[in-house]
Design an enzyme around this catalytic site. Structure first.
Site, PDB file in Angstrom:
ATOM      1  N   ARG A  11      63.523 -14.291  42.329  1.00 43.44           N
ATOM      2  CA  ARG A  11      61.973 -14.467  42.631  1.00 43.44           C
ATOM      3  C   ARG A  11      61.427 -13.857  43.917  1.00 43.44           C
ATOM      4  O   ARG A  11      60.412 -13.594  44.091  1.00 43.44           O
ATOM      5  CB  ARG A  11      61.844 -16.292  43.074  1.00 43.44           C
ATOM      6  CG  ARG A  11      61.779 -17.036  42.100  1.00 43.44           C
ATOM      7  CD  ARG A  11      61.639 -18.380  42.363  1.00 43.44           C
ATOM      8  NE  ARG A  11      61.962 -19.327  41.467  1.00 43.44           N
ATOM      9  CZ  ARG A  11      61.294 -19.789  40.432  1.00 43.44           C
ATOM     10  NH1 ARG A  11      59.865 -19.285  40.119  1.00 43.44           N
ATOM     11  NH2 ARG A  11      61.611 -20.851  39.650  1.00 43.44           N
ATOM     12  N   TYR A  59      56.415 -27.478  45.441  1.00 44.61           N
ATOM     13  CA  TYR A  59      54.970 -27.504  45.348  1.00 44.61           C
ATOM     14  C   TYR A  59      54.081 -28.062  45.844  1.00 44.61           C
ATOM     15  O   TYR A  59      52.925 -28.020  45.956  1.00 44.61           O
ATOM     16  CB  TYR A  59      54.450 -27.021  44.007  1.00 44.61           C
ATOM     17  CG  TYR A  59      55.619 -25.848  43.118  1.00 44.61           C
ATOM     18  CD1 TYR A  59      55.334 -24.432  43.688  1.00 44.61           C
ATOM     19  CD2 TYR A  59      56.266 -26.208  42.394  1.00 44.61           C
ATOM     20  CE1 TYR A  59      55.950 -23.483  42.950  1.00 44.61           C
ATOM     21  CE2 TYR A  59      57.240 -25.103  41.846  1.00 44.61           C
ATOM     22  CZ  TYR A  59      56.903 -24.013  42.050  1.00 44.61           C
ATOM     23  OH  TYR A  59      57.794 -22.843  41.534  1.00 44.61           O
ATOM     24  N   HIS A  63      50.900 -17.444  46.541  1.00 46.41           N
ATOM     25  CA  HIS A  63      52.253 -18.211  46.186  1.00 46.41           C
ATOM     26  C   HIS A  63      52.262 -19.668  47.141  1.00 46.41           C
ATOM     27  O   HIS A  63      52.138 -19.189  48.124  1.00 46.41           O
ATOM     28  CB  HIS A  63      53.551 -17.440  45.927  1.00 46.41           C
ATOM     29  CG  HIS A  63      53.724 -16.581  45.044  1.00 46.41           C
ATOM     30  ND1 HIS A  63      53.675 -16.634  43.635  1.00 46.41           N
ATOM     31  CD2 HIS A  63      53.312 -15.079  45.361  1.00 46.41           C
ATOM     32  CE1 HIS A  63      53.811 -15.471  43.160  1.00 46.41           C
ATOM     33  NE2 HIS A  63      53.668 -14.360  43.979  1.00 46.41           N
ATOM     34  N   ILE A  64      52.389 -20.486  46.454  1.00 44.97           N
ATOM     35  CA  ILE A  64      52.533 -21.808  47.061  1.00 44.97           C
ATOM     36  C   ILE A  64      53.904 -21.909  47.858  1.00 44.97           C
ATOM     37  O   ILE A  64      54.020 -22.247  49.147  1.00 44.97           O
ATOM     38  CB  ILE A  64      52.536 -22.966  46.275  1.00 44.97           C
ATOM     39  CG1 ILE A  64      50.878 -23.057  45.573  1.00 44.97           C
ATOM     40  CG2 ILE A  64      52.665 -24.296  46.947  1.00 44.97           C
ATOM     41  CD1 ILE A  64      50.791 -23.912  44.491  1.00 44.97           C
TER      42      ILE A  64
END
Length: 158
Positions: free
Chosen positions: A111, A22, A100-101
């Site tokens: 995911r 992240y 989303h990062i």
């Protein structure tokens, strides 16, 4: 023009949480960058972060007939599990862009499916903190187009 920015679970610990995935940006840094970008575009932002699904749903429901022109949301892990948040996005009455990062399609298989992304106007994923900049550009463009169409309709009806 007012845009709601919703941050989901664990985003409050950005900068500490798995920086190899992240990055080192904190949520405050991301918000400060977004605020500067919004100011340049004559937009106002309201920030909301919660680790609780129901609170995110409640916040999305505030968009119904409300003051927001659009929503920028990072539902985090809820994007892969929450049909309830997806339903709230679908019925909130304003355009929503999901961000989303990390690239959710390049990570664990579970995911790669986003229930919330499927009902959003667009999804930005994998650009790190810069993805928020891209998402804000997108939601401002969509909101401006909607405002222009409404103004055109009002002029035709006058």
């Amino acid at each position: 023009m007012k845009i709601l920015v919703i941050q989901g679970p664990n985003l409050n610990i950005l900068g500490h949480r798995e920086p190899h995935i992240y990055g080192n940006f904190t949520l405050d840094q991301i918000h400060n960058n977004l605020q500067a970008q919004a100011k340049q575009n004559n937009a106002e932002l309201e920030f909301f972060q919660s680790n609780f699904e129901g609170e995110i749903i409640d916040k999305l429901q505030e968009c119904i007939g409300g003051e927001y022109a659009g929503v920028l949301i990072n539902p985090a892990a809820f994007s892969h599990t929450s049909i309830a948040i997806a339903d709230a996005i679908a019925s909130c009455g304003v355009p929503v862009i999901e961000v989303h990062i990390s690239n959710i399609h390049a990570r664990e298989e579970y995911r790669s499916k986003s229930y919330t992304g499927a009902v959003s106007a667009g999804v930005i994923t994998g650009f790190g903190a810069f993805g928020y900049h891209l998402a804000l550009m997108g939601i401002l463009q969509i909101a401006n187009e909607i405002a222009a169409l409404k103004a055109q309709q009002n002029n035709q009806n006058a």
